[in-house]
Design an enzyme around this catalytic site. Structure first.
Site, PDB file in Angstrom:
ATOM      1  N   GLN A  11       0.834  -1.197   0.000  1.00 17.13           N
ATOM      2  CA  GLN A  11       0.000   0.000   0.000  1.00 17.13           C
ATOM      3  C   GLN A  11       0.871   1.250   0.000  1.00 17.13           C
ATOM      4  OE1 GLN A  11      -2.935  -0.345   3.057  1.00 17.13           O
ATOM      5  NE2 GLN A  11      -3.492   1.805   3.039  1.00 17.13           N
ATOM      6  N   SER A  90       4.302  -6.388   2.750  1.00 13.23           N
ATOM      7  CA  SER A  90       3.030  -6.205   3.444  1.00 13.23           C
ATOM      8  C   SER A  90       1.869  -6.733   2.597  1.00 13.23           C
ATOM      9  CB  SER A  90       2.856  -4.725   3.819  1.00 13.23           C
ATOM     10  OG  SER A  90       1.753  -4.546   4.689  1.00 13.23           O
ATOM     11  N   LEU A  91       0.979  -5.859   2.129  1.00 15.18           N
ATOM     12  CA  LEU A  91      -0.117  -6.280   1.257  1.00 15.18           C
ATOM     13  C   LEU A  91       0.392  -7.101   0.075  1.00 15.18           C
ATOM     14  CD1 LEU A  91      -3.049  -6.028   0.036  1.00 15.18           C
ATOM     15  CD2 LEU A  91      -2.191  -3.962  -1.093  1.00 15.18           C
ATOM     16  N   ARG A 115      -9.195  -7.799   4.863  1.00  9.88           N
ATOM     17  CA  ARG A 115      -8.001  -7.230   5.496  1.00  9.88           C
ATOM     18  C   ARG A 115      -8.065  -5.713   5.485  1.00  9.88           C
ATOM     19  NH1 ARG A 115      -2.555  -5.586   4.058  1.00  9.88           N
ATOM     20  NH2 ARG A 115      -0.932  -6.519   5.405  1.00  9.88           N
ATOM     21  N   HIS A 196       1.459  -2.222  11.187  1.00 14.00           N
ATOM     22  CA  HIS A 196       2.495  -3.165  11.630  1.00 14.00           C
ATOM     23  C   HIS A 196       2.991  -2.864  13.043  1.00 14.00           C
ATOM     24  CE1 HIS A 196       2.506  -5.230   7.836  1.00 14.00           C
ATOM     25  NE2 HIS A 196       2.548  -4.063   7.222  1.00 14.00           N
ATOM     26  N   GLN A 245       1.235 -10.996  10.422  1.00 14.24           N
ATOM     27  CA  GLN A 245       1.862  -9.985   9.568  1.00 14.24           C
ATOM     28  C   GLN A 245       1.262  -8.602   9.780  1.00 14.24           C
ATOM     29  OE1 GLN A 245       0.569  -8.698   6.076  1.00 14.24           O
ATOM     30  NE2 GLN A 245       2.251  -9.330   4.762  1.00 14.24           N
TER      31      GLN A 245
END
Length: 309
Positions: A11, A90-91, A115, A196, A245
């Site tokens: 993202q 990440s994503l 998510r 995160h 995550q």
């Protein structure tokens, strides 16, 4: 030629118009947008290609980014290009999971839609993120640990670029300590929440429950996870890692180094922007970083790979 890795950005790289050429010119890519729209109930072509404010809202950004990455991946795979390993920031890890063949396209879209919603809902007031430049990651992590309140490393992006995350006050205090300890700069990031960090643990746990309903498949390609920077070898590991995550550090630099140590010498960044290609240059200048964002990029990469073989 050594091993080939597909890598997928997270993202932040999104923009209106991303993936439009693939949708208009390549049928397998267009089908990906159709499936994403059917699964989520959203108009993905509209979200990705037409001017709107939703594209920068986490709930919508994540599914828009992943759909674009999946559409480009489909076009690349149709050309017969196969990865030896995959990873995503990440994503972007969901793009790696698609490359691995560990889940169906429909299930990945369902998960990523949830998510985005869960992370949007979980964003607490008083959270912040800050990029720390010019300091070793271990030293940054130690100073965060010694700071009162919730503050930790969000992203180990590349040498000299680490992101910290957590409570606004704790992040500000840690940033001052880091500057006193020798960090070149500490730059507050314009983000909607402390991604995160432990502040999103509840969102990660809720996502874990969504993941419980998903059927996993045997891998066709291995992938490296953000949480441990190690290969995921068993499908049974995936659900727990994807839940963690959301609130764990993204070990991107370590993931890239792990792949290079395993013989990867060419990386293809699949998706909007060149963020990961930029990180790669700082992690290791001796490997090749390619990038596919437009249809012309696809043609260039396929030709280059053909010449290397």
């Amino acid at each position: 030629m050594g091993k080939l890795a597909f890598v997928f950005p997270g993202q932040g790289a999104q923009y209106v118009g991303m993936g439009k050429e693939f949708y208009e010119q390549i049928s397998v890519s267009r089908k990906v947008y159709t499936i994403a729209s059917e699964v989520t109930g959203l108009n993905l072509p509209g979200l990705c290609f037409e001017k709107n404010e939703q594209i920068d809202i986490t709930e919508y950004t994540q599914i828009a980014m992943l759909t674009t990455e999946a559409a480009i991946l489909a076009a690349l795979q149709e050309k017969g290009v196969k990865a030896d390993v995959a990873a995503g920031l990440s994503l972007g890890e969901y793009g790696a999971i698609l490359t691995a063949g560990a889940m169906s396209l429909e299930d990945v879209f369902r998960i990523v839609r949830q998510r985005g919603i869960l992370m949007q809902e979980a964003v607490p007031t008083g959270g912040a993120m800050c990029a720390v430049l010019g300091m070793d990651g271990e030293k940054i992590a130690k100073i965060c640990d010694e700071t009162e309140g919730i503050v930790s490393v969000a992203n180990y992006n590349c040498p000299g670029q680490i992101v910290i995350t957590g409570e606004e006050g704790a992040v500000a205090v840690a940033a001052e300590k880091l500057k006193e300890a020798g960090a070149r700069r500490c730059i507050p990031l314009n983000v909607s929440g402390p991604f995160h960090s432990a502040m999103l643990k509840e969102a990660g746990e809720k996502l874990g429950k969504v993941l419980e309903q998903v059927e996993l498949r045997a891998f066709s390609t291995p992938y490296v996870t953000n949480v441990t920077a190690e290969y995921v070898t068993e499908p049974s590991e995936i659900k727990e890692l994807l839940g963690r995550q959301v609130y764990s550090s993204v070990k991107w630099q370590q993931s890239v180094e792990r792949m290079i140590a395993d013989g990867v010498d060419t990386f293809i960044e699949i998706g909007p922007g060149r963020t990961l290609t930029g990180f790669l240059k700082k992690i290791n200048k001796n490997v090749t970083g390619l990038h596919i964002e437009k249809v012309e990029d696809l043609d260039v990469v396929v030709k280059m790979l053909g010449e290397k073989q």
